[in-house]
Write a protein that holds these residues in place. Sequence first.
Motif, PDB file in Angstrom:
ATOM      1  N   ASN A 165       0.857  -1.179   0.000  1.00 41.32           N
ATOM      2  CA  ASN A 165       0.000   0.000   0.000  1.00 41.32           C
ATOM      3  C   ASN A 165       0.898   1.235   0.000  1.00 41.32           C
ATOM      4  O   ASN A 165       1.847   1.312   0.778  1.00 41.32           O
ATOM      5  N   PRO A 166       0.648   2.226  -0.860  1.00 36.15           N
ATOM      6  CA  PRO A 166       1.526   3.409  -0.908  1.00 36.15           C
ATOM      7  C   PRO A 166       1.706   4.094   0.435  1.00 36.15           C
ATOM      8  O   PRO A 166       2.714   4.761   0.662  1.00 36.15           O
ATOM      9  N   ARG A 167       0.762   3.894   1.348  1.00 34.26           N
ATOM     10  CA  ARG A 167       0.867   4.551   2.653  1.00 34.26           C
ATOM     11  C   ARG A 167       1.944   3.900   3.518  1.00 34.26           C
ATOM     12  O   ARG A 167       2.578   4.562   4.334  1.00 34.26           O
ATOM     13  N   TYR A 168       2.140   2.606   3.366  1.00 30.23           N
ATOM     14  CA  TYR A 168       3.105   1.918   4.216  1.00 30.23           C
ATOM     15  C   TYR A 168       3.781   0.774   3.473  1.00 30.23           C
ATOM     16  O   TYR A 168       3.927  -0.332   3.994  1.00 30.23           O
ATOM     17  N   ARG A 169       4.187   1.001   2.238  1.00 30.72           N
ATOM     18  CA  ARG A 169       4.828  -0.063   1.467  1.00 30.72           C
ATOM     19  C   ARG A 169       6.148  -0.454   2.129  1.00 30.72           C
ATOM     20  O   ARG A 169       6.865   0.381   2.673  1.00 30.72           O
ATOM     21  N   ARG A 170       6.437  -1.733   2.049  1.00 25.39           N
ATOM     22  CA  ARG A 170       7.569  -2.307   2.792  1.00 25.39           C
ATOM     23  C   ARG A 170       8.599  -2.928   1.851  1.00 25.39           C
ATOM     24  O   ARG A 170       8.290  -3.340   0.734  1.00 25.39           O
ATOM     25  N   HIS A 171       9.802  -3.041   2.361  1.00 21.28           N
ATOM     26  CA  HIS A 171      10.847  -3.822   1.708  1.00 21.28           C
ATOM     27  C   HIS A 171      10.349  -5.255   1.544  1.00 21.28           C
ATOM     28  O   HIS A 171       9.653  -5.802   2.402  1.00 21.28           O
ATOM     29  N   THR A 172      10.714  -5.887   0.429  1.00 24.49           N
ATOM     30  CA  THR A 172      10.256  -7.267   0.190  1.00 24.49           C
ATOM     31  C   THR A 172      10.690  -8.219   1.296  1.00 24.49           C
ATOM     32  O   THR A 172      10.021  -9.212   1.573  1.00 24.49           O
ATOM     33  N   PHE A 173      11.829  -7.926   1.980  1.00 25.09           N
ATOM     34  CA  PHE A 173      12.292  -8.819   3.035  1.00 25.09           C
ATOM     35  C   PHE A 173      11.346  -8.851   4.231  1.00 25.09           C
ATOM     36  O   PHE A 173      11.444  -9.738   5.068  1.00 25.09           O
ATOM     37  N   ASP A 174      10.440  -7.881   4.327  1.00 25.29           N
ATOM     38  CA  ASP A 174       9.486  -7.865   5.428  1.00 25.29           C
ATOM     39  C   ASP A 174       8.185  -8.591   5.091  1.00 25.29           C
ATOM     40  O   ASP A 174       7.255  -8.620   5.908  1.00 25.29           O
ATOM     41  N   GLU A 215      -8.291 -25.022  -4.288  1.00 24.03           N
ATOM     42  CA  GLU A 215      -7.925 -23.735  -3.717  1.00 24.03           C
ATOM     43  C   GLU A 215      -8.144 -23.842  -2.217  1.00 24.03           C
ATOM     44  O   GLU A 215      -9.273 -23.971  -1.748  1.00 24.03           O
ATOM     45  N   LEU A 216      -7.054 -23.822  -1.479  1.00 23.76           N
ATOM     46  CA  LEU A 216      -7.105 -24.089  -0.047  1.00 23.76           C
ATOM     47  C   LEU A 216      -7.485 -22.867   0.776  1.00 23.76           C
ATOM     48  O   LEU A 216      -7.940 -23.009   1.915  1.00 23.76           O
ATOM     49  N   GLY A 217      -7.269 -21.677   0.236  1.00 24.07           N
ATOM     50  CA  GLY A 217      -7.592 -20.480   1.002  1.00 24.07           C
ATOM     51  C   GLY A 217      -7.257 -19.219   0.227  1.00 24.07           C
ATOM     52  O   GLY A 217      -6.530 -19.260  -0.773  1.00 24.07           O
ATOM     53  N   THR A 218      -7.794 -18.112   0.674  1.00 22.92           N
ATOM     54  CA  THR A 218      -7.523 -16.805   0.094  1.00 22.92           C
ATOM     55  C   THR A 218      -6.980 -15.893   1.185  1.00 22.92           C
ATOM     56  O   THR A 218      -7.527 -15.844   2.294  1.00 22.92           O
ATOM     57  N   ILE A 219      -5.909 -15.192   0.874  1.00 23.41           N
ATOM     58  CA  ILE A 219      -5.226 -14.339   1.832  1.00 23.41           C
ATOM     59  C   ILE A 219      -5.639 -12.893   1.598  1.00 23.41           C
ATOM     60  O   ILE A 219      -5.746 -12.430   0.457  1.00 23.41           O
ATOM     61  N   ARG A 220      -5.850 -12.153   2.695  1.00 22.87           N
ATOM     62  CA  ARG A 220      -6.255 -10.752   2.583  1.00 22.87           C
ATOM     63  C   ARG A 220      -5.035  -9.890   2.264  1.00 22.87           C
ATOM     64  O   ARG A 220      -4.002  -9.998   2.933  1.00 22.87           O
ATOM     65  N   PRO A 221      -5.131  -9.027   1.267  1.00 19.44           N
ATOM     66  CA  PRO A 221      -4.038  -8.072   1.043  1.00 19.44           C
ATOM     67  C   PRO A 221      -4.020  -7.049   2.168  1.00 19.44           C
ATOM     68  O   PRO A 221      -5.059  -6.737   2.758  1.00 19.44           O
ATOM     69  N   LEU A 222      -2.831  -6.541   2.478  1.00 16.30           N
ATOM     70  CA  LEU A 222      -2.704  -5.578   3.584  1.00 16.30           C
ATOM     71  C   LEU A 222      -2.245  -4.225   3.055  1.00 16.30           C
ATOM     72  O   LEU A 222      -1.508  -4.160   2.085  1.00 16.30           O
TER      73      LEU A 222
END
Length: 593
Positions: A87-96, A586-593
Motif C-alpha cells: 500500500n503506498p501509505r506503508y509499502r515495505r521492503h520485500t524482506f518484510d 484452492e485451499l484459502g484466500t489471503i487478505r491483502p494488507l
Amino acid sequence: MDPPPSERCRASPSSETATVTTTDTRSVPAVRMGPVTAEKLREHNSLFSSLLKEYAYFVEDDMVTGTIPPELTGTYYRNGPGLQIDNPRYRRHTFDGDGMILSLSFKDGRAYFRNRFVRTEGFVKEQAAGRPLFRNSFTRGSADGSLFFNPFDLSFKNVANTGVLSWAGQLYALWEGGLPYRMDPVTLETRGESRMGGALRGNTFGAHYRVTAERDGSRRWVAFSAASGFGGASITFYEFAEDGRMLHETAHPLEGVSMAFVHDMLVSEHYYIIVLGPVEFDGAKFLTSYMLSQCSIAECLVYQGDKPARVVLVPRPGRPSGKVLAPRVLETQPCFVFHHLNAFEAERPGAPAVGGGGPAEPLVVVDTVAWDSVSFSVNQYTYGPEYYNGGSRSHMVRLVCDPAAGTVASHRLLRRTVEFPVADPRVVGRPHSLAWAGCDMVDHPLHWGPNQGIVRLAIDERLGLRPAAAGGGKAAADARVLSSPEGTAEGVAADVWFAGERCFVGEPQFVPRPGSTAEGDGWLLAAVHNAETQRGEVVILDAQDLSAGPVATIRLPHRLPAGLHGSWDAAYTGPADGDEVPRWQELGTIRPL
C-alpha cells in the motif's frame, strides 16, 4: 521463453552485447545484454508481489515442456515473502513480507504442487484485522503509516520467510530475527513456534544452515544464532542429530563487534565459519533519521569500507580426529557476505599426508559470494538502473585462510556477478570441484544486472593452494579475470543457462541423482519469474550441462512471488496412489494488507 538447446551466452569484455554460439543447426539470434534499462527494472520488480491464493494440485501434462525425469523422487521446498505490504501509505521492503512455503513433489515423472503461508502469530492477527499491525526490520515509522510511532519498540513480527528444512519429521520455516516455525511437511499446515525441544534458549535462530554427512553415515543439521546487546555480540552454533536431538551447543563471543549481522555460516571438518563484514550500527542515524521515521532500523547498519572483513573460525566439538584447535579471527579485504558456497580444510602445499607429521592446523578454504559494499537502504522502491552500473557488485571468490599465520588470500573466480550459490550437498564441509549460482547475463567489467541465468563453475580443487605464479599479485589476477574472453580465473570453467530476456531466476537447488555418488551428478531445480506472462515456472536442468537447456519446464497457472531459499527432501509428499484427491484445490484466500 526457453533458449534453444546448446545455447551458450558469453559477453566480450569490451562489449555490452552478449554473443551466442551454438552447436544446434537452428539459427540463434544474438541476445542483447547491455546495461539494465528502466523497462528491464520494471519487469524485474514485478517479481516483488503477492500471491493471494493457496493451492494444491497435480501438475498436468500440458503444463510441462520436456520430460520430468522419472527417477526424480522427493520434494522441493521453497520459502519466500509471499505477501507483500505495498500500500503506498506503508509499502515495505520485500524482506518484510510474510513467509510462504511451496512444495513440489516428484514421483514417476509426475509432480504435485502445494503452497501455504506460515501462519505466524503476527500473520494471523493481521489477517484478522485486515491491516498491518506490526513493524519489522525494514519498516520506516509506524506499522500502518500513521504518526503514532514508538521508535524504542523494537519488537518485530516473526515473518518466517527466509529458509526451510525438513528434519526429524518436521518442516521448519526459518527467519534469522525469530524462532523457527514448525509446519507439517505434507500438508504445509503451521504447527507453531519451536524452541527445538528446549534446545534454543534465545529468541532467534539463523535462517541458513548446513547439513553434513558424518563418517558413520549419519547426517547432522548444523545451525547458528547471533545475538547483540549491551554486553556485546556473540554467536552460538548447534548440531542436531537426525532424530532431532541437539548434540552440541557452542557459544563464542565476537570481540569488538557492536552489531552482529550474520546471515549465513559454513562448516568444515573441524570449524564453524562465519565472515563478518565491516558493518556497524550508526547511533547518530538512529537518533535522527530513524527517530523521524525517515529510515528503518536495518538502515542504521552502515557499511564501513575502510575497515577489513573478518573470517571467524570456531572449533567444532567432538570431532572424530580428536584435534584440539583454537578459535581464530583473520582479517581480509573489505567485503560483505550474504551467502556462502562451501568450505573445506586442505593441507599446505608440500606438507606430509595426514598422520605423517603435518601441521596441527590445516588451511581452511572458503568459497563465497563477496559484495564490494552493501546498503540496507536499497529496496524495490529506492533504486534505479544506475544501481547496476559499477557500484556494489557480488563476486564469487575463494578465501584461503591460514589459521597459524593469521592470513587470508583472496582469489576472484568469475567476472559476471552471482548470488545464491549452491554446492552438491554430498560434499558439504569437504573439498568440492563444482558450484552453481544464479548469475547476471551482462558479464561486463562494469555493468551487471539481476539474475537471469544460472552458471555452473568447474573449479580446480587446488586453486589458490599452490604457490602463486609470477604476474603482479592479486590485483593483476583480478584484472585478468575481468578482461579474459572467458571471464574466469585460471583453473575455472563456466557453463551458463539463460532463462530468457524477460525471465528472472531464483536460487538453484541441487538434487543428487538416486544411486549416484559422483559430485555433480543430478539436477538443478529453479523457480523462474516470467515477466511476459506474469506467471511462475520451475525448470529442471541437467546439473552437468546447463547450456543444453531444461530437461523439463513446469509452467504454473499462477505467479510465484520472489523466493529466497529452498531445500530438497528425498521423501515424496504428494498424494499416494489410490488416494481420492481432487486434481485442483484452492485451499484459502489471503487478505491483502
